[in-house]
Design an enzyme around this catalytic site. Structure first.
Site, short mmCIF file in Angstrom:
data_model
loop_
_atom_site.label_atom_id
_atom_site.label_comp_id
_atom_site.label_asym_id
_atom_site.label_seq_id
_atom_site.Cartn_x
_atom_site.Cartn_y
_atom_site.Cartn_z
CE LYS A 63 50.57 -7.19 54.52
NZ LYS A 63 49.49 -6.78 53.63
CB SER A 80 50.53 1.60 50.05
OG SER A 80 49.14 1.77 50.04
P1 ADP Z 1 46.53 -5.43 52.11
O1 ADP Z 1 47.65 -5.40 53.11
O2 ADP Z 1 45.28 -6.07 52.62
O3 ADP Z 1 46.93 -5.93 50.74
P2 ADP Z 1 46.36 -2.78 50.94
O4 ADP Z 1 46.12 -1.52 51.70
O5 ADP Z 1 47.65 -2.91 50.23
O6 ADP Z 1 46.12 -3.91 52.01
O7 ADP Z 1 45.20 -3.02 49.88
C1 ADP Z 1 43.87 -3.17 50.26
C2 ADP Z 1 43.04 -3.59 49.06
O8 ADP Z 1 43.04 -2.55 48.09
C3 ADP Z 1 43.55 -4.82 48.33
O9 ADP Z 1 42.43 -5.55 47.85
C4 ADP Z 1 44.35 -4.25 47.19
O10 ADP Z 1 44.42 -5.15 46.11
C5 ADP Z 1 43.49 -3.05 46.85
N1 ADP Z 1 44.25 -1.99 46.18
C6 ADP Z 1 45.44 -1.48 46.50
N2 ADP Z 1 45.82 -0.52 45.62
C7 ADP Z 1 44.83 -0.44 44.70
C8 ADP Z 1 44.63 0.34 43.50
N3 ADP Z 1 45.55 1.20 43.07
N4 ADP Z 1 43.49 0.17 42.82
C9 ADP Z 1 42.58 -0.74 43.24
N5 ADP Z 1 42.71 -1.52 44.34
C10 ADP Z 1 43.82 -1.37 45.06
#
Ligand code: ADP
Length: 179
Positions: free
Chosen positions: A53, A145
């Protein structure tokens, strides 16, 4: 009537919350706090190496930020939260950590397709590990993010999306206006 205490030998429920955390946001922290308070006796927050990523922050930086933010949480339940890095298959990592539960956050419809597939595949790989979804809180529903990085790079105010130390690190990396 008072809730009877759990017996001494009650099973310890270990949850694993995996993610890239590039960087950790208030949305992630909300999921961690709710999982720790309501679901788990022990919660492992696992930061994926996620090389493919092309993360903005190195693994070490992401771990440092997650650790610093998690240290500020004091779950009323007494749940112990630990932070780890992982580079293996998620379902294997969950087993290694003794986790019976993989915790994921779910925002509106955008996350569903991906999460649905991942859950199905993981259930096939190890049916003993259950994936548990927590709906993103209304307040954090729109935080991602990816957009936080874009907004910061373009000089927008990211203060309501990430904690202050994470905002500072983002501005150091990407430039952008001080809050
Ligand atoms: P990944 O690369 O595994 O998607 P992320 O860091 O983007 O990793 O997200 C990790 C988890 O947190 C995922 O289940 C994602 O859906 C959740 N997530 C991300 N942002 C939010 C948010 N604003 N509220 C709730 N859950 C979130």
């Amino acid at each position: 009537m008072m809730t009877p205490p759990l017996p001494e030998n009650a099973p310890r429920r270990t949850g694993l919350y995996p993610g890239s955390f590039d960087p950790i946001t208030r949305g992630h922290l909300d999921i961690i706090a709710r999982a720790a308070d309501r679901l788990c006796d022990r919660l492992v927050v696992s930061v994926a190496v996620s090389e493919q990523k092309k993360p903005l922050f190195s693994l070490q930086e992401r771990l440092d930020m997650v650790r610093a933010e998690v240290d500020r949480l004091t779950p009323a339940s007494g749940c112990a939260i630990t932070v780890r890095a992982f580079d293996s298959l998620l379902i294997h990592h969950a087993a290694e950590m003794g986790a019976r539960m993989i915790i994921r956050g779910l925002r509106a419809v955008s996350d569903f397709e991906y999460e649905f597939q991942m859950t199905g595949m993981n259930a096939r790989l190890n049916p003993q590990v259950e994936t548990v979804f927590l709906m993103a809180s209304e307040k954090h529903q729109f935080i991602s993010s990816r957009f936080v990085k874009e907004i910061c790079a373009l000089g927008g105010d990211i203060g309501s999306f990430v904690p202050p130390d994470v905002a500072r690190r983002l501005r150091e990396k990407l430039g952008g206006a001080a809050a």
